[in-house]
Design an enzyme around this catalytic site. Sequence first.
Site, PDB file in Angstrom:
ATOM      1  N   HIS A  30      -1.708  -8.098   4.285  1.00 46.13           N
ATOM      2  CA  HIS A  30      -0.290  -7.758   4.132  1.00 46.13           C
ATOM      3  C   HIS A  30      -0.086  -6.386   3.496  1.00 46.13           C
ATOM      4  CE1 HIS A  30       0.216 -11.910   5.245  1.00 46.13           C
ATOM      5  NE2 HIS A  30      -0.602 -12.237   4.266  1.00 46.13           N
ATOM      6  N   CYS A  31      -1.006  -5.472   3.792  1.00 46.91           N
ATOM      7  CA  CYS A  31      -0.951  -4.126   3.202  1.00 46.91           C
ATOM      8  C   CYS A  31      -0.862  -4.216   1.681  1.00 46.91           C
ATOM      9  CB  CYS A  31       0.214  -3.318   3.771  1.00 46.91           C
ATOM     10  SG  CYS A  31       0.083  -2.984   5.531  1.00 46.91           S
ATOM     11  N   SER A  32      -1.577  -5.177   1.119  1.00 48.17           N
ATOM     12  CA  SER A  32      -1.588  -5.393  -0.336  1.00 48.17           C
ATOM     13  C   SER A  32      -2.987  -5.810  -0.781  1.00 48.17           C
ATOM     14  CB  SER A  32      -0.571  -6.474  -0.732  1.00 48.17           C
ATOM     15  OG  SER A  32       0.741  -6.072  -0.456  1.00 48.17           O
TER      16      SER A  32
ATOM     17  N   HIS B 195       0.812  -1.221   0.000  1.00 52.72           N
ATOM     18  CA  HIS B 195       0.000   0.000   0.000  1.00 52.72           C
ATOM     19  C   HIS B 195       0.844   1.269   0.000  1.00 52.72           C
ATOM     20  CE1 HIS B 195      -3.653  -2.255   1.938  1.00 52.72           C
ATOM     21  NE2 HIS B 195      -3.553  -2.481   0.647  1.00 52.72           N
TER      22      HIS B 195
END
Length: 404
Positions: free
Chosen positions: A359-361, A119
Amino acid sequence: MSGPNYKADFPLLLRSPRVHYLDSAATTQRPAPVLERVMHYHTHLNGNAGRGSHELAVESALLIENTRKKTAQFINAAPTHDIVFTKSCTESLNIIAHCYALPRLRAGDEIVLAISNHHANIVPWQHVCRCTGATIQWLYPDAEGNLDIQEAQKKIRACTKIVSFSAVVNATGAVNPAQELTALAHQVGAVVVIDGAQAMVHGVPNVADLGCDFFVFSGHKMFSLFGVGVLCAPHTLLESMPPFLYGGGMVDFVTEQESVFKGAPHKYEGGSANTAAVVSLCAAIEYCESLESSAVRASVHALDAALLARLEELPFLETYHARARERLGIIAFNVKNVHSHDTAHILGEEGVMVRSGDHCSKPFMTHLSIQSCCRASFCIYNTMEDVEALTRALHAVGRIFQCS
């Protein structure tokens, strides 16, 4: 499968023998030499760098400048490049977005991003597009997790101004073709940004060989403390950009009406420096330099292969992009029909620590048609005991949820 075992260097792991730490992609543990260097700084040298002419302030400033030189040498940055210290990889990427992209991009311009980006390497570019009218083009991996260079050739074109991607994918460990993407971008005059956060403990990227315009990473994913990130870029490029944070330490002269800023890299380091974190980065670099890098990489690869073989024997488990052309020490997986947080919680009760979630994705999770997954990641202190512990714990998850 025997290889160098550096576990004895890590006090937390020695004090907690039941801990099987498989979350190094989130943050690495700190080795004793790093912790000792930080303690020495706090007990013998603590001062506000650049804020005084007394010994402690001067020594603190010298420590920062020495670490700047060591960092440049460590990543093989060209002599024409500067090292900017930030608080994180996220801040480094925001500096590029706000100080390079915002003043330059216009409607009709395009930014090319990998869908697998963190992100921190997506959200700032979305902000740039909202403000400028530029648009984002996405690069998608194939079913095995490899970015398609032929697709990239179509997406990277005359209107492309920035190409930004991770050297190693945060969620799956897949290695992106950095040199090929950089060459494609430079053919059309685009600037290349590489997020090197996940690559640093698996063999230091050679920035000169990569040829990118901006290279960023965070210290805490390569054995330093939280609170220090790095932005590497050509001095001339940084000089052409405005500052990011305004205040003390980044100005040469201030009047009632105007300010004169320092040159790069210092104009990007407004505010009191986190000297202890920078000191920890210096110690972490020295620790990395002391490692048998080829043996470490071979050991991590062997552990990764051993775990993958065990996971593929479990019929109730699925992996994601585990057969990418090249992958570094990260395996993403789910127990079928079980939320990743539930899986990770049970693993944690067995002493096995993995990451769960998106996973900030999140765009990447959507691309994979999942909400979240578990992620096991290896580092130099892991052994076959960790592989076996995770395998046993996954069997426990299967029993609890009556997986077949």
